[in-house]
Design an enzyme around this catalytic site. Structure first.
Site, PDB file in Angstrom:
ATOM      1  N   ASP A  48       0.703  -1.099   0.023  1.00 41.58           N
ATOM      2  CA  ASP A  48      -0.141   0.089   0.185  1.00 41.58           C
ATOM      3  C   ASP A  48       0.889   1.164   0.034  1.00 41.58           C
ATOM      4  O   ASP A  48       1.910   1.337   0.439  1.00 41.58           O
ATOM      5  CB  ASP A  48      -1.018   0.010   1.228  1.00 41.58           C
ATOM      6  CG  ASP A  48      -2.059   0.886   1.006  1.00 41.58           C
ATOM      7  OD1 ASP A  48      -2.432   1.192  -0.237  1.00 41.58           O
ATOM      8  OD2 ASP A  48      -2.838   1.208   1.797  1.00 41.58           O
ATOM      9  N   GLY A  49       0.147   2.086  -0.507  1.00 41.94           N
ATOM     10  CA  GLY A  49       0.929   3.507  -0.512  1.00 41.94           C
ATOM     11  C   GLY A  49       0.033   4.617   0.028  1.00 41.94           C
ATOM     12  O   GLY A  49      -1.331   4.510  -0.037  1.00 41.94           O
ATOM     13  N   GLU A  78       2.573   3.833  -4.309  1.00 38.34           N
ATOM     14  CA  GLU A  78       1.938   2.424  -4.609  1.00 38.34           C
ATOM     15  C   GLU A  78       3.015   1.629  -5.360  1.00 38.34           C
ATOM     16  O   GLU A  78       3.163   0.587  -4.961  1.00 38.34           O
ATOM     17  CB  GLU A  78       0.663   2.589  -5.366  1.00 38.34           C
ATOM     18  CG  GLU A  78      -0.688   3.126  -4.608  1.00 38.34           C
ATOM     19  CD  GLU A  78      -1.209   2.255  -3.681  1.00 38.34           C
ATOM     20  OE1 GLU A  78      -0.697   1.023  -3.371  1.00 38.34           O
ATOM     21  OE2 GLU A  78      -2.010   3.040  -3.112  1.00 38.34           O
ATOM     22  N   ASP A 102      -4.417  -2.695  -3.167  1.00 37.66           N
ATOM     23  CA  ASP A 102      -5.634  -2.049  -3.356  1.00 37.66           C
ATOM     24  C   ASP A 102      -5.457  -0.737  -4.457  1.00 37.66           C
ATOM     25  O   ASP A 102      -6.599   0.178  -4.725  1.00 37.66           O
ATOM     26  CB  ASP A 102      -6.198  -1.407  -1.843  1.00 37.66           C
ATOM     27  CG  ASP A 102      -5.377  -0.240  -1.324  1.00 37.66           C
ATOM     28  OD1 ASP A 102      -4.269   0.075  -2.023  1.00 37.66           O
ATOM     29  OD2 ASP A 102      -5.429  -0.049  -0.233  1.00 37.66           O
ATOM     30  N   HIS A 119      -9.606  -0.577   2.677  1.00 35.49           N
ATOM     31  CA  HIS A 119     -10.306  -0.073   3.811  1.00 35.49           C
ATOM     32  C   HIS A 119     -11.724  -1.216   4.159  1.00 35.49           C
ATOM     33  O   HIS A 119     -12.834  -0.494   4.252  1.00 35.49           O
ATOM     34  CB  HIS A 119     -10.998   1.457   3.765  1.00 35.49           C
ATOM     35  CG  HIS A 119      -9.744   2.232   3.420  1.00 35.49           C
ATOM     36  ND1 HIS A 119      -8.685   2.407   4.515  1.00 35.49           N
ATOM     37  CD2 HIS A 119      -8.933   2.955   2.331  1.00 35.49           C
ATOM     38  CE1 HIS A 119      -7.588   3.188   4.114  1.00 35.49           C
ATOM     39  NE2 HIS A 119      -7.909   3.449   2.896  1.00 35.49           N
ATOM     40  N   ASP A 157      -1.790  -0.095   5.028  1.00 35.13           N
ATOM     41  CA  ASP A 157      -2.374   1.037   4.979  1.00 35.13           C
ATOM     42  C   ASP A 157      -1.702   1.968   6.160  1.00 35.13           C
ATOM     43  O   ASP A 157      -1.312   3.047   5.988  1.00 35.13           O
ATOM     44  CB  ASP A 157      -3.733   1.112   4.803  1.00 35.13           C
ATOM     45  CG  ASP A 157      -4.319   2.601   4.997  1.00 35.13           C
ATOM     46  OD1 ASP A 157      -4.168   3.332   4.019  1.00 35.13           O
ATOM     47  OD2 ASP A 157      -4.964   2.930   5.900  1.00 35.13           O
TER      48      ASP A 157
END
Length: 147
Positions: A9-10, A47, A69, A124, A134
């Protein structure tokens, strides 16, 4: 070949702004967490950086399931955009240069080394490892905000 699962994740506070990335690599009972960031970046760059850093950490060719994501990252692979960009000198179909070409050029050869399957996960939405990535990426973003 070893089978590795990678979660990435970024995060970015502002776009551009201070950003962070995180990756969790899992191989059997072993797990490794990577994280970092930059003072001025974009979410898409973070990302991509998460995926690059994770794949770069592998010491030998592996079968990899990379869960992200980021539609930007996953779609570029699954829809064949990266392959087309490489063939067209990192230009899009409208002949404009691809954004973040420096990172795509770092990612592409890693995909030649490893057998990587990209899987999009909804952010999320309760995926434990995605949620952890995240939190770590946001934490790194906050660290760079303070500098």
């Amino acid at each position: 070949m070893k089978k590795v699962i990678i979660y990435t994740d970024g995060a970015c506070s502002g776009n551009p702004g201070p950003g962070g990335y995180a990756a969790i690599l899992e191989y059997g009972r072993y797990s490794k967490t990577l994280k970092g960031g930059e003072a001025s970046t974009t979410n898409n760059r973070m990302e991509l950086t998460a995926a690059i850093e994770a794949l770069s950490a592998l010491k030998e060719p592996c079968d990899v399931l990379l869960r992200s994501d980021s539609r930007y990252l996953v779609d570029a692979i699954q829809k064949g955009w990266l392959s087309s960009w490489r063939l067209n000198g990192f230009r899009k179909s409208d002949k404009k240069p691809v954004l973040n070409v420096d990172l795509w050029e770092r990612l592409a050869p890693l995909l030649d080394v490893h057998n990587v399957t990209f899987e999009w996960v909804e952010g999320h939405n309760g995926d434990e490892k995605n949620e952890l990535c995240d939190r770590l990426a946001v934490e790194m973003s906050e660290m760079y905000k303070e500098k």
